[in-house]
Scaffold this motif. Structure first.
Motif, PDB file in Angstrom:
ATOM      1  N   LEU A   9       0.852  -1.200   0.000  1.00  0.00           N
ATOM      2  CA  LEU A   9       0.000   0.000   0.000  1.00  0.00           C
ATOM      3  C   LEU A   9       0.884   1.245   0.000  1.00  0.00           C
ATOM      4  O   LEU A   9       1.746   1.405   0.867  1.00  0.00           O
ATOM      5  CB  LEU A   9      -0.894   0.000   1.249  1.00  0.00           C
ATOM      6  CG  LEU A   9      -1.664   1.288   1.558  1.00  0.00           C
ATOM      7  CD1 LEU A   9      -2.617   1.667   0.427  1.00  0.00           C
ATOM      8  CD2 LEU A   9      -2.452   1.141   2.872  1.00  0.00           C
ATOM      9  N   LEU A  10       0.674   2.096  -1.000  1.00  0.00           N
ATOM     10  CA  LEU A  10       1.433   3.348  -1.102  1.00  0.00           C
ATOM     11  C   LEU A  10       0.470   4.529  -1.026  1.00  0.00           C
ATOM     12  O   LEU A  10      -0.515   4.579  -1.759  1.00  0.00           O
ATOM     13  CB  LEU A  10       2.225   3.371  -2.414  1.00  0.00           C
ATOM     14  CG  LEU A  10       3.066   4.617  -2.673  1.00  0.00           C
ATOM     15  CD1 LEU A  10       4.481   4.221  -3.120  1.00  0.00           C
ATOM     16  CD2 LEU A  10       2.438   5.519  -3.736  1.00  0.00           C
ATOM     17  N   CYS A  11       0.745   5.455  -0.098  1.00  0.00           N
ATOM     18  CA  CYS A  11      -0.150   6.595   0.127  1.00  0.00           C
ATOM     19  C   CYS A  11       0.572   7.900  -0.193  1.00  0.00           C
ATOM     20  O   CYS A  11       1.794   7.997  -0.034  1.00  0.00           O
ATOM     21  CB  CYS A  11      -0.593   6.637   1.586  1.00  0.00           C
ATOM     22  SG  CYS A  11      -1.312   5.092   2.187  1.00  0.00           S
ATOM     23  N   LEU A  12      -0.190   8.891  -0.620  1.00  0.00           N
ATOM     24  CA  LEU A  12       0.388  10.202  -0.962  1.00  0.00           C
ATOM     25  C   LEU A  12      -0.518  11.318  -0.446  1.00  0.00           C
ATOM     26  O   LEU A  12      -1.731  11.284  -0.665  1.00  0.00           O
ATOM     27  CB  LEU A  12       0.501  10.334  -2.487  1.00  0.00           C
ATOM     28  CG  LEU A  12       0.790  11.733  -3.044  1.00  0.00           C
ATOM     29  CD1 LEU A  12       2.212  12.179  -2.711  1.00  0.00           C
ATOM     30  CD2 LEU A  12       0.573  11.762  -4.558  1.00  0.00           C
ATOM     31  N   VAL A  87       3.028  -0.617   4.615  1.00  0.00           N
ATOM     32  CA  VAL A  87       2.560   0.671   4.101  1.00  0.00           C
ATOM     33  C   VAL A  87       3.711   1.665   3.970  1.00  0.00           C
ATOM     34  O   VAL A  87       4.552   1.775   4.865  1.00  0.00           O
ATOM     35  CB  VAL A  87       1.498   1.286   5.057  1.00  0.00           C
ATOM     36  CG1 VAL A  87       0.858   2.522   4.427  1.00  0.00           C
ATOM     37  CG2 VAL A  87       0.432   0.264   5.427  1.00  0.00           C
ATOM     38  N   VAL A  88       3.727   2.379   2.848  1.00  0.00           N
ATOM     39  CA  VAL A  88       4.691   3.474   2.670  1.00  0.00           C
ATOM     40  C   VAL A  88       3.928   4.739   2.300  1.00  0.00           C
ATOM     41  O   VAL A  88       2.910   4.676   1.615  1.00  0.00           O
ATOM     42  CB  VAL A  88       5.778   3.103   1.629  1.00  0.00           C
ATOM     43  CG1 VAL A  88       5.191   2.728   0.283  1.00  0.00           C
ATOM     44  CG2 VAL A  88       6.793   4.231   1.469  1.00  0.00           C
ATOM     45  N   TYR A  89       4.417   5.863   2.801  1.00  0.00           N
ATOM     46  CA  TYR A  89       3.700   7.135   2.637  1.00  0.00           C
ATOM     47  C   TYR A  89       4.643   8.187   2.046  1.00  0.00           C
ATOM     48  O   TYR A  89       5.786   8.331   2.495  1.00  0.00           O
ATOM     49  CB  TYR A  89       3.191   7.585   4.013  1.00  0.00           C
ATOM     50  CG  TYR A  89       2.627   8.990   4.045  1.00  0.00           C
ATOM     51  CD1 TYR A  89       1.295   9.225   3.716  1.00  0.00           C
ATOM     52  CD2 TYR A  89       3.429  10.075   4.378  1.00  0.00           C
ATOM     53  CE1 TYR A  89       0.778  10.508   3.731  1.00  0.00           C
ATOM     54  CE2 TYR A  89       2.919  11.365   4.397  1.00  0.00           C
ATOM     55  CZ  TYR A  89       1.587  11.576   4.064  1.00  0.00           C
ATOM     56  OH  TYR A  89       1.081  12.849   4.075  1.00  0.00           O
ATOM     57  N   LEU A  90       4.150   8.947   1.072  1.00  0.00           N
ATOM     58  CA  LEU A  90       4.934   9.998   0.427  1.00  0.00           C
ATOM     59  C   LEU A  90       4.302  11.369   0.668  1.00  0.00           C
ATOM     60  O   LEU A  90       3.081  11.496   0.697  1.00  0.00           O
ATOM     61  CB  LEU A  90       4.977   9.783  -1.096  1.00  0.00           C
ATOM     62  CG  LEU A  90       5.308   8.391  -1.630  1.00  0.00           C
ATOM     63  CD1 LEU A  90       5.244   8.397  -3.156  1.00  0.00           C
ATOM     64  CD2 LEU A  90       6.691   7.949  -1.164  1.00  0.00           C
ATOM     65  N   GLY A  91       5.144  12.379   0.789  1.00  0.00           N
ATOM     66  CA  GLY A  91       4.658  13.751   0.929  1.00  0.00           C
ATOM     67  C   GLY A  91       5.860  14.659   1.157  1.00  0.00           C
ATOM     68  O   GLY A  91       6.992  14.174   1.224  1.00  0.00           O
ATOM     69  N   GLY A  92       5.610  15.954   1.294  1.00  0.00           N
ATOM     70  CA  GLY A  92       6.707  16.907   1.447  1.00  0.00           C
ATOM     71  C   GLY A  92       6.829  17.408   2.876  1.00  0.00           C
ATOM     72  O   GLY A  92       5.833  17.764   3.503  1.00  0.00           O
ATOM     73  N   ALA A  93       8.056  17.444   3.391  1.00  0.00           N
ATOM     74  CA  ALA A  93       8.286  17.966   4.747  1.00  0.00           C
ATOM     75  C   ALA A  93       9.520  18.856   4.745  1.00  0.00           C
ATOM     76  O   ALA A  93      10.268  18.901   3.765  1.00  0.00           O
ATOM     77  CB  ALA A  93       8.457  16.815   5.740  1.00  0.00           C
ATOM     78  N   GLY A  94       9.729  19.548   5.849  1.00  0.00           N
ATOM     79  CA  GLY A  94      10.899  20.400   5.976  1.00  0.00           C
ATOM     80  C   GLY A  94      12.045  19.649   6.625  1.00  0.00           C
ATOM     81  O   GLY A  94      11.971  18.442   6.864  1.00  0.00           O
TER      82      GLY A  94
END
Ligand code: 26A
Length: 349
Positions: A9-12, A87-94
């Motif tokens: 499962l890949l989440c964005l 599960v792996v999750y993608l998104g932008g962080a600082g």
């Protein structure tokens, strides 16, 4: 049953660190809503006038720092119900102390994250003001707003995409990077993988309609609550805003991958969850898992937890009825916690 594939499962979406205050000081919370011109039950993007809210919450309201971002909550929830490394999750962080807090929180939940790290922007912030069963969410996306296709296409990230069997996109990401959403949508259709989308909030349907509509043919599962269903009906000029009618409409929109029938799901708080399947006229109703109101701590993130349980079931290849039930089970657990979290020690479904 076949074992669950690693990182199947890949989440964005948008990783956020939440500053939450709840009811404890009910009077103070009402005043806070007024001070920043916020509605009691809403999810919005911060404007200039909202920016001082974040410091105010920490300095004057004893706010708790909690891991947030709707789809990241769902990703943690799905991982809660699945074997390790699912599960792996993608998104932008600082690159700041707030992203370090997020990393710690997801590590404790066993969730793998692959953030696009922005060297200049702050990790996204969400002010969560809970009054009774209402929650007012005000988000300053910061680094989460800089997620881009380059990150998704990096060879090590794209490998994760190719490996996954189920994609979950939080609709809040339509404000950030629609091309990344479309890339995952097409990958799903080409390889007959499941593409799951949440509508996330009424403002997405008002202001990001064209992006939502472009992704619609790729939806294998579409999830919304009753206010999002009504907002969809409004922005698309449907004759009926009744959730029973909207859910059938969503299920039967044109579809790219004909190997899977679309499933549309509308949750309605304590009222039964509505499910429509493409090509079928009847709407199925699934009662929620009842709970003594005294046991409710915070309903913020109940919908995210529902999505998390549903996703766990989809990845495990469970029948639809079981997937829905898993969502309702996890939502019931989550509303007994403060913020969008799940109880430890872990409970078993
Ligand atoms: C772009 N916006 C507004 C957002 C969000 C958001 N997650 C991603 N993007 N606004 C609120 N949230 C998250 O929604 C959860 C409840 O469903 C909050 O962090 C909260 O945990």
């Amino acid at each position: 049953m076949a074992p669950v594939k690693e990182f199947g499962l890949l989440c964005l979406e948008n990783p956020l660190l939440e500053r939450g205050v709840s009811d404890i000081q009910a009077v103070g919370d009402e005043a806070l809503l007024k001070k920043y011109d916020l509605k009691a039950n809403d999810a919005i993007l911060a404007e200039e006038k909202h920016i001082p809210l974040y410091e105010d919450l920490l300095n004057n309201y004893d706010a708790k720092l909690i891991a947030g971002g709707a789809a990241q909550n769902s990703a943690r929830g799905a991982q809660y119900m699945l074997p390790p490394n699912s599960v792996v999750y993608l998104g932008g962080a600082g690159d700041d102390k707030y992203s370090a807090i997020l990393h710690d929180a997801v590590k404790a939940a066993g969730l793998r994250v692959e953030y696009r790290v922005d060297p200049k922007e702050k990790t996204g912030r969400c002010g969560a003001i809970i009054t009774g069963h209402n929650r007012s969410l005000c988000t300053d996306l910061g680094a989460a707003n800089h997620y881009d296709l380059d990150h998704l296409k990096k060879p090590e990230i794209w490998k994760l995409v190719e490996n996954a069997d189920v994609f979950y996109i939080g609709g809040f990401h339509f404000t950030v990077c629609p091309p990344a959403i479309m890339e995952l949508a097409k990958q799903a259709a080409q390889h007959n993988k499941a593409f799951v989308l949440s509508l996330s909030a009424p403002f997405i349907l008002q202001f990001f309609k064209e992006f939502v509509d472009a992704s619609a043919p790729y939806w294998d599962y579409i999830i919304g609550n009753e206010t999002e269903a009504a907002a969809y009906a409004e922005s698309h000029g449907l004759d009926s805003k009744k959730p029973q009618d909207v859910v059938v409409h969503l299920a039967n929109l044109p579809k790219e991958n004909s190997k899977r029938k679309r499933v549309a799901i509308v949750t309605q708080g304590t009222e039964p969850t509505l499910v429509a399947i493409q090509g079928e006229k009847t709407v199925k109703e699934f009662p929620v898992h009842a709970i003594d109101p005294k046991m409710i701590n915070d309903t913020n993130g109940a919908g995210d937890a529902f999505a998390g349980g549903l996703l766990a079931g989809i990845l495990e290849g469970k029948p639809l009825e079981t997937c829905i039930d898993m969502g309702q089970w996890l939502a019931r657990l989550s509303i007994q916690e403060l913020g969008p979290s799940y109880p430890f020690p872990k409970q078993a479904y």
